[in-house]
Scaffold this motif. Structure first.
Motif, short mmCIF file in Angstrom:
data_model
loop_
_atom_site.label_atom_id
_atom_site.label_comp_id
_atom_site.label_asym_id
_atom_site.label_seq_id
_atom_site.Cartn_x
_atom_site.Cartn_y
_atom_site.Cartn_z
N VAL A 11 0.89 -1.19 0.10
CA VAL A 11 0.02 -0.05 -0.06
C VAL A 11 0.83 1.23 0.05
O VAL A 11 1.95 1.43 0.68
N ILE A 12 0.63 2.15 -0.94
CA ILE A 12 1.42 3.43 -1.10
C ILE A 12 0.55 4.68 -1.12
O ILE A 12 -0.57 4.63 -1.54
N LYS A 13 1.05 5.73 -0.37
CA LYS A 13 0.51 7.03 -0.29
C LYS A 13 1.37 7.68 -1.15
O LYS A 13 2.46 7.95 -1.16
N ARG A 14 0.80 8.15 -2.02
CA ARG A 14 1.42 9.24 -2.99
C ARG A 14 1.88 10.38 -2.52
O ARG A 14 1.31 11.01 -1.65
N VAL A 39 5.26 6.76 -0.42
CA VAL A 39 5.76 6.23 0.83
C VAL A 39 5.03 5.07 0.97
O VAL A 39 3.71 5.00 0.90
N ILE A 40 5.76 3.90 1.42
CA ILE A 40 5.02 2.55 1.88
C ILE A 40 4.65 2.72 3.10
O ILE A 40 4.97 3.11 3.93
N LEU A 41 2.99 2.38 3.15
CA LEU A 41 2.52 2.35 4.46
C LEU A 41 2.04 1.05 4.88
O LEU A 41 2.12 0.93 6.16
N ALA A 42 2.11 0.02 4.25
CA ALA A 42 1.81 -1.56 4.56
C ALA A 42 2.28 -2.25 3.47
O ALA A 42 2.39 -2.29 2.59
N VAL A 43 2.85 -3.44 3.81
CA VAL A 43 3.12 -4.52 2.87
C VAL A 43 2.90 -5.81 3.22
O VAL A 43 2.58 -6.15 4.41
N GLY A 44 2.47 -6.67 2.22
CA GLY A 44 2.05 -8.30 2.62
C GLY A 44 3.30 -9.01 3.14
O GLY A 44 4.25 -8.72 2.98
N PRO A 45 2.88 -10.22 3.69
CA PRO A 45 4.04 -11.33 4.00
C PRO A 45 4.86 -11.62 2.82
O PRO A 45 5.98 -12.00 2.87
N GLY A 46 4.50 -11.64 1.61
CA GLY A 46 5.24 -12.02 0.50
C GLY A 46 4.55 -12.81 -0.47
O GLY A 46 3.51 -13.52 0.04
N GLY A 47 5.25 -13.35 -1.45
CA GLY A 47 4.60 -13.95 -2.53
C GLY A 47 5.20 -15.64 -2.36
O GLY A 47 6.14 -15.71 -1.22
N ARG A 48 4.77 -16.44 -2.89
CA ARG A 48 5.04 -17.95 -2.93
C ARG A 48 5.92 -18.70 -4.20
O ARG A 48 5.22 -18.22 -5.21
N ASP A 63 9.69 3.31 3.18
CA ASP A 63 10.49 3.61 2.15
C ASP A 63 9.70 4.59 1.29
O ASP A 63 8.70 4.43 1.06
N ARG A 64 10.56 5.54 0.48
CA ARG A 64 9.92 6.32 -0.61
C ARG A 64 10.47 5.46 -1.88
O ARG A 64 11.47 5.12 -2.03
N VAL A 65 9.53 5.26 -2.66
CA VAL A 65 9.73 4.34 -3.73
C VAL A 65 9.46 5.19 -5.16
O VAL A 65 8.39 6.13 -5.05
N LEU A 66 9.64 4.64 -6.26
CA LEU A 66 9.18 5.07 -7.48
C LEU A 66 8.46 4.08 -8.15
O LEU A 66 8.80 2.64 -8.13
N PHE A 67 7.54 4.48 -8.73
CA PHE A 67 6.43 3.42 -9.57
C PHE A 67 5.81 3.78 -10.75
O PHE A 67 6.23 4.99 -11.00
N GLY A 68 5.54 3.01 -11.74
CA GLY A 68 5.10 3.37 -12.88
C GLY A 68 3.95 4.37 -12.99
O GLY A 68 2.99 4.31 -11.90
N LYS A 69 3.76 5.14 -14.09
CA LYS A 69 2.70 6.14 -14.10
C LYS A 69 1.17 5.46 -13.92
O LYS A 69 0.36 6.18 -13.34
N GLY A 92 11.84 1.26 -8.02
CA GLY A 92 12.96 0.98 -6.92
C GLY A 92 12.65 2.02 -5.74
O GLY A 92 11.75 2.79 -5.60
N VAL A 93 13.67 1.97 -4.62
CA VAL A 93 13.79 2.72 -3.62
C VAL A 93 14.58 3.75 -3.58
O VAL A 93 15.58 3.76 -3.97
N LEU A 94 14.23 5.06 -3.30
CA LEU A 94 14.84 6.39 -3.15
C LEU A 94 15.82 6.22 -1.98
O LEU A 94 15.30 6.72 -0.87
N VAL A 95 17.00 5.95 -2.14
CA VAL A 95 17.85 5.74 -0.92
C VAL A 95 18.75 7.18 -0.71
O VAL A 95 19.07 7.39 0.50
N GLU A 96 18.94 7.75 -1.87
CA GLU A 96 19.75 9.15 -1.84
C GLU A 96 18.86 10.15 -0.67
O GLU A 96 19.69 10.62 0.07
N LEU A 97 17.56 10.19 -0.93
CA LEU A 97 16.98 10.99 0.06
C LEU A 97 16.95 10.58 1.51
O LEU A 97 17.12 11.30 2.39
N GLU A 98 16.95 9.29 1.70
CA GLU A 98 17.18 8.69 3.17
C GLU A 98 18.42 9.22 3.48
O GLU A 98 18.45 9.49 4.92
N ALA A 99 19.40 8.98 2.92
CA ALA A 99 20.88 9.32 3.28
C ALA A 99 20.93 10.83 3.62
O ALA A 99 21.66 11.06 4.70
N ARG A 100 20.29 11.62 2.92
CA ARG A 100 20.36 13.15 3.18
C ARG A 100 19.50 13.47 4.39
O ARG A 100 19.92 14.40 5.34
#
Length: 104
Positions: A11-14, A39-48, A63-69, A92-100
Motif C-alpha cells: 500500500v502506497i501513499k502518493r 511512501v510505503i504504508l503497509a506490506v503483505g507477507p510476500g509471494g510464494r 520506504d520512498r519508492v518510484l513506480f510506473g505512471k 526502486g527505492v529512493l535511498v539518496e533521500l534517506e541518506a540526506r
C-alpha cells in the motif's frame, strides 16, 4: 489505516508533486501529472514460489519508492487515497533521500 495487504502487495501513499516548476512557473491542477513517488504504508507477507515457500518482500514500511505512471489500483480508505500494487510494479527505492535525511 485498517488494511492489511495480502501476498506480495503493498500500500502506497502518493507524495504530492510541487506546484512550481524548476524555473518558478506555477503549474495549475488541470495540467499537473500524478506523482510517481510514494511512501510505503503497509506490506503483505510476500509471494510464494512453485514449491510453496514464502518469498519475503524487500520493501519495508516507510520506504520512498518510484513506480510506473499507470501502476497499481487506486482506492479510497477513510477519506484518503492510496495505491495498492504488487511489489514487482515498484521500480526502486529512493535511498539518496534517506541518506540526506539521516545526515541532516
Amino acid at each position: 489505516m485498517k488494511f492489511r495487504p495480502l501476498h506480495d502487495r503493498i500500500v502506497i501513499k502518493r507524495i504530492e508533486a510541487d506546484a512550481k516548476s524548476a524555473g518558478g512557473i506555477i503549474i495549475p491542477d488541470t495540467v499537473k501529472e500524478k506523482p510517481q513517488q510514494g511512501v510505503i504504508l503497509a506490506v503483505g507477507p510476500g509471494g510464494r514460489d512453485e514449491s510453496g515457500k514464502l518469498i519475503p518482500i524487500d520493501i519495508k514500511i516507510g520506504d520512498r519508492v518510484l513506480f510506473g505512471k499507470w501502476s497499481g489500483t487506486e482506492v479510497r480508505i477513510d477519506d484518503d487515497d492510496y495505491l495498492i500494487m504488487k511489489e514487482s510494479d515498484v521500480m526502486g527505492v529512493l535511498v539518496e533521500l534517506e541518506a540526506r535525511q539521516k545526515g541532516a
